[in-house]
Design an enzyme around this catalytic site. Sequence first.
Site, PDB file in Angstrom:
ATOM      1  N   GLY A   5      42.729  26.907  43.067  1.00 41.94           N
ATOM      2  CA  GLY A   5      42.014  26.801  44.339  1.00 41.94           C
ATOM      3  C   GLY A   5      41.736  28.148  44.974  1.00 41.94           C
ATOM      4  O   GLY A   5      41.434  29.136  44.302  1.00 41.94           O
ATOM      5  N   SER A   6      41.877  28.213  46.307  1.00 36.87           N
ATOM      6  CA  SER A   6      41.525  29.417  47.046  1.00 36.87           C
ATOM      7  C   SER A   6      42.407  30.606  46.716  1.00 36.87           C
ATOM      8  O   SER A   6      42.022  31.750  46.971  1.00 36.87           O
ATOM      9  CB  SER A   6      41.578  29.141  48.551  1.00 36.87           C
ATOM     10  OG  SER A   6      40.573  28.218  48.932  1.00 36.87           O
ATOM     11  N   THR A   7      43.597  30.368  46.166  1.00 29.65           N
ATOM     12  CA  THR A   7      44.459  31.505  45.822  1.00 29.65           C
ATOM     13  C   THR A   7      43.821  32.380  44.753  1.00 29.65           C
ATOM     14  O   THR A   7      44.116  33.570  44.655  1.00 29.65           O
ATOM     15  CB  THR A   7      45.827  31.010  45.311  1.00 29.65           C
ATOM     16  OG1 THR A   7      45.625  30.162  44.178  1.00 29.65           O
ATOM     17  CG2 THR A   7      46.558  30.243  46.388  1.00 29.65           C
ATOM     18  N   PHE A   8      42.884  31.797  43.970  1.00 24.03           N
ATOM     19  CA  PHE A   8      42.237  32.587  42.923  1.00 24.03           C
ATOM     20  C   PHE A   8      41.146  33.491  43.486  1.00 24.03           C
ATOM     21  O   PHE A   8      40.667  34.392  42.805  1.00 24.03           O
ATOM     22  CB  PHE A   8      41.649  31.655  41.857  1.00 24.03           C
ATOM     23  CG  PHE A   8      41.320  32.361  40.572  1.00 24.03           C
ATOM     24  CD1 PHE A   8      42.327  32.733  39.698  1.00 24.03           C
ATOM     25  CD2 PHE A   8      40.009  32.685  40.247  1.00 24.03           C
ATOM     26  CE1 PHE A   8      42.032  33.389  38.515  1.00 24.03           C
ATOM     27  CE2 PHE A   8      39.709  33.349  39.067  1.00 24.03           C
ATOM     28  CZ  PHE A   8      40.728  33.703  38.198  1.00 24.03           C
ATOM     29  N   LYS A   9      40.755  33.252  44.747  1.00 21.49           N
ATOM     30  CA  LYS A   9      39.715  34.092  45.352  1.00 21.49           C
ATOM     31  C   LYS A   9      40.156  35.547  45.454  1.00 21.49           C
ATOM     32  O   LYS A   9      39.326  36.451  45.488  1.00 21.49           O
ATOM     33  CB  LYS A   9      39.348  33.549  46.731  1.00 21.49           C
ATOM     34  CG  LYS A   9      38.641  32.194  46.692  1.00 21.49           C
ATOM     35  CD  LYS A   9      38.376  31.667  48.087  1.00 21.49           C
ATOM     36  CE  LYS A   9      37.703  30.290  48.031  1.00 21.49           C
ATOM     37  NZ  LYS A   9      37.495  29.722  49.383  1.00 21.49           N
TER      38      LYS A   9
END
Length: 371
Positions: A309-313
Amino acid sequence: MDGRITHKTYHRSKTVTIVFVCTLALFALAGRLLYLMVFQSEYYTLKARELHERERSIKAARGRIIDANGKILADNKTVCTVSVIHSQITDADEVVAVLSKELNLSEEYVRKRVEKYSSIEKIKSNVDKVIGDEIRARGLDGVKVDEDYKRYYPYDTLASKALGFTGGDNQGIIGLEVIYEEYLRGEAGTILTVTDAKGVEQAEEGEERVEPVSGRDLYISLDINIQSYATQLAKQAMETKEADRVSILVMNPQNGEILAMVDVPEFDLNNPYTLPNGMDASAFSEKKRQELLNAMWRNGCINDTYEPGSTFKIITAAAGLESGAVKPTDTFNCPGFIMVEDRKIRCHKVGGHGAEDFVQGTMNSCKQVVV
């Protein structure tokens, strides 16, 4: 006359031959005896001793697991193993009565082992040292009480799925306990006692001990303070979101060290075979019970797959900056979605973030900026 001379000569020759053969056989036997008594004496002495020795194993103290601050997460507790030697028991009824009472076992169970013809029979392991000392003080013939070690976890449930636990034989089952088994387990020792042909111990011979070698301590990057705080946050999130489980993994970004690994609900490391939520083990089949235990022990941080999810951004943002594709001052406009080929990927803010630069977009976790 000639016939008698010939007959005597024949018998004399036969007698000489027999004497020569017997003498040769005696020399051969004497040579063999000399070989066995002189050149093979060490070998046969060892074999004879083995026939009259009883061997009892002494467990080695397992290496401790220590956190980054020097706090002991896994230690050893001194316990006892109670065994019996059938050939040395002089009063079987007394032995059965004492052991069944002190060890809280049925008389039928104890008697079956007391009456079993074997070199040594284990009655119970992991016996509290106080109880073991009381049994030893009674001086019952044929009853052996040896000191042993049991794994002990001072923080009970904390980091249970990361640390893992050991079984009845002190061997690692899951987690770090099994991964580093080779270093933690140590080498067992032995107690040797000499017995006669009937198996009765010869007190005058005493005991010969081969001392065990303790396992090596394992120092890990886990920080018990960070682990405790992360566990509290995970429990709060599980209650707030009414989730079945929550996982938190804390890493040092400089070197990748694991500072905390949480996967709640955890389980009690000192009672790892107790089913969760007060479940009655007797209500399930052995197969079902094992499935429930495996699910309870499962570490979601490393055993389960999930979408980052957003942690990969963070990765895509860092890649953009490193490659020069974007600069911190670049501006963007977020209408609430971004089109990637034929797909519309919506931002978490339905109305969009409007005008923002790259830094603001990263702070807002905006898909328009970092996808």
